[in-house]
Write a protein that holds these residues in place. Structure first.
Motif, PDB file in Angstrom:
ATOM      1  N   ASP A 175       0.830  -1.210   0.000  1.00 59.36           N
ATOM      2  CA  ASP A 175       0.000   0.000   0.000  1.00 59.36           C
ATOM      3  C   ASP A 175       0.864   1.260   0.000  1.00 59.36           C
ATOM      4  O   ASP A 175       0.577   2.228  -0.711  1.00 59.36           O
ATOM      5  N   GLY A 176       1.927   1.260   0.805  1.00 60.11           N
ATOM      6  CA  GLY A 176       2.804   2.424   0.884  1.00 60.11           C
ATOM      7  C   GLY A 176       3.524   2.686  -0.421  1.00 60.11           C
ATOM      8  O   GLY A 176       3.634   3.840  -0.872  1.00 60.11           O
ATOM      9  N   PHE A 177       4.008   1.623  -1.066  1.00 59.56           N
ATOM     10  CA  PHE A 177       4.702   1.763  -2.342  1.00 59.56           C
ATOM     11  C   PHE A 177       3.738   2.251  -3.421  1.00 59.56           C
ATOM     12  O   PHE A 177       4.083   3.117  -4.222  1.00 59.56           O
ATOM     13  N   ARG A 178       2.529   1.732  -3.397  1.00 58.26           N
ATOM     14  CA  ARG A 178       1.540   2.152  -4.393  1.00 58.26           C
ATOM     15  C   ARG A 178       1.169   3.619  -4.208  1.00 58.26           C
ATOM     16  O   ARG A 178       0.947   4.334  -5.188  1.00 58.26           O
ATOM     17  N   ARG A 179       1.125   4.094  -2.962  1.00 65.90           N
ATOM     18  CA  ARG A 179       0.844   5.517  -2.717  1.00 65.90           C
ATOM     19  C   ARG A 179       1.936   6.402  -3.290  1.00 65.90           C
ATOM     20  O   ARG A 179       1.682   7.525  -3.734  1.00 65.90           O
ATOM     21  N   ASP A 217      -3.267  -4.290  -6.982  1.00 58.82           N
ATOM     22  CA  ASP A 217      -2.304  -4.547  -5.910  1.00 58.82           C
ATOM     23  C   ASP A 217      -1.427  -5.747  -6.245  1.00 58.82           C
ATOM     24  O   ASP A 217      -0.240  -5.783  -5.887  1.00 58.82           O
ATOM     25  N   GLU A 218      -1.998  -6.736  -6.921  1.00 54.88           N
ATOM     26  CA  GLU A 218      -1.239  -7.936  -7.276  1.00 54.88           C
ATOM     27  C   GLU A 218      -0.046  -7.594  -8.161  1.00 54.88           C
ATOM     28  O   GLU A 218       1.041  -8.175  -8.022  1.00 54.88           O
ATOM     29  N   ARG A 261       3.760  -8.480  -7.122  1.00 53.26           N
ATOM     30  CA  ARG A 261       4.639  -9.293  -7.959  1.00 53.26           C
ATOM     31  C   ARG A 261       5.923  -8.540  -8.302  1.00 53.26           C
ATOM     32  O   ARG A 261       7.008  -9.129  -8.345  1.00 53.26           O
ATOM     33  N   HIS A 262       5.804  -7.257  -8.552  1.00 49.95           N
ATOM     34  CA  HIS A 262       6.990  -6.434  -8.831  1.00 49.95           C
ATOM     35  C   HIS A 262       7.934  -6.440  -7.624  1.00 49.95           C
ATOM     36  O   HIS A 262       9.133  -6.696  -7.764  1.00 49.95           O
ATOM     37  N   LEU A 263       7.386  -6.166  -6.460  1.00 49.17           N
ATOM     38  CA  LEU A 263       8.216  -6.076  -5.265  1.00 49.17           C
ATOM     39  C   LEU A 263       8.811  -7.430  -4.875  1.00 49.17           C
ATOM     40  O   LEU A 263       9.931  -7.500  -4.360  1.00 49.17           O
ATOM     41  N   ASN A 317       7.294 -10.258 -14.570  1.00 42.02           N
ATOM     42  CA  ASN A 317       8.010  -9.151 -15.219  1.00 42.02           C
ATOM     43  C   ASN A 317       7.985  -7.900 -14.356  1.00 42.02           C
ATOM     44  O   ASN A 317       7.097  -7.729 -13.522  1.00 42.02           O
ATOM     45  N   GLY A 318       8.966  -7.041 -14.549  1.00 43.19           N
ATOM     46  CA  GLY A 318       8.987  -5.773 -13.833  1.00 43.19           C
ATOM     47  C   GLY A 318       7.842  -4.877 -14.267  1.00 43.19           C
ATOM     48  O   GLY A 318       7.429  -4.888 -15.434  1.00 43.19           O
ATOM     49  N   LEU A 319       7.316  -4.105 -13.329  1.00 38.28           N
ATOM     50  CA  LEU A 319       6.167  -3.235 -13.600  1.00 38.28           C
ATOM     51  C   LEU A 319       6.635  -1.849 -14.027  1.00 38.28           C
ATOM     52  O   LEU A 319       7.519  -1.255 -13.423  1.00 38.28           O
ATOM     53  N   ARG A 320       5.993  -1.333 -15.083  1.00 36.11           N
ATOM     54  CA  ARG A 320       6.232   0.020 -15.576  1.00 36.11           C
ATOM     55  C   ARG A 320       4.932   0.790 -15.440  1.00 36.11           C
ATOM     56  O   ARG A 320       3.898   0.360 -15.949  1.00 36.11           O
TER      57      ARG A 320
END
Length: 212
Positions: free
Chosen positions: A7-11, A47-48, A52-54, A59-62
């Motif tokens: 949640d913190g990373f997504r913010r 969130d998924e 998965r990125h973290l 694959n890495g998320l862009r």
């Protein structure tokens, strides 16, 4: 992994919610830089995908910084060794020294290919023209005026236009090579999330910014 980290990373990276990019398997090109095929997927950002990125799975998320409402909460300067006019010649520590000397609200991160991304995060939605004017100014002050900036556009031409995407840091966060630093210290994911909140700038601060 802990939901509060997701949640913190997504913010931190609040951007477009209806499409995202995927980074394919990395391969070394002729210059020694790690490259991967970039694909845009027109599905909801979930969130998924962040988890998965973290975790470093798939694959890495862009992400696309330009939000659904054509506003911004973050932007980035891409310092690249292969940039023809002003190629990256400084280490991440030397870049941080320049940022500190100029008192710029930028967070330096190592990128997937060993280059550097400089992020600015805001306290509220801001007009892209305002934030990108500052990013252009700050890139010039650091000696990298022609460096690429993200997003590349300040509005969408149509509903079909998604906007430009940029690789996120902290892929495989426990073993990541895509980390931020502060005072020459490599930041953990949790420390990065806290540091972003410390470094956020308001719309008024962007408007009134002047070098001391």
């Amino acid at each position: 992994m802990k939901k509060e980290l997701i949640d913190g990373f997504r913010r931190c990276f609040e951007g477009y919610t209806r499409a995202y990019g995927i980074l394919g398997e990395l391969e070394e090109d002729d210059s020694g830089k790690m490259q991967g095929r970039n694909t845009v997927v027109k599905n909801a950002v979930t969130d998924e995908l962040f988890e998965r990125h973290l975790d470093g799975t798939g694959n890495g998320l862009r992400l696309i910084p330009l939000k659904d409402n054509n506003k911004l909460r973050y932007a980035a300067i891409d310092l690249d060794k292969k940039q023809k006019t002003t190629p990256l010649k400084d280490t991440i520590e030397q870049i941080e020294d320049k940022i500190d000397k100029l008192k710029l609200p930028l967070i330096p991160c190592q990128s997937k290919s060993g280059d550097i991304h400089l992020y600015c995060f805001t306290k509220e939605d801001v007009e892209p023209k305002l934030l990108m004017a500052r990013m252009n100014e700050w890139a010039s002050l650091l000696g990298y005026g022609s460096a690429e900036k993200f997003p590349k556009q300040t509005s969408r031409l149509s509903e079909e236009d998604t906007g430009s995407a940029l690789n996120l840091p902290y892929f495989d966060y426990k073993n990541t090579t895509r980390f931020a630093i502060n005072k020459k210290k490599r930041l953990s994911l949790a420390e990065f999330i806290e540091f972003v909140d410390v470094m956020r700038v308001s719309k008024e601060e962007l408007k009134s910014f002047k070098l001391e």
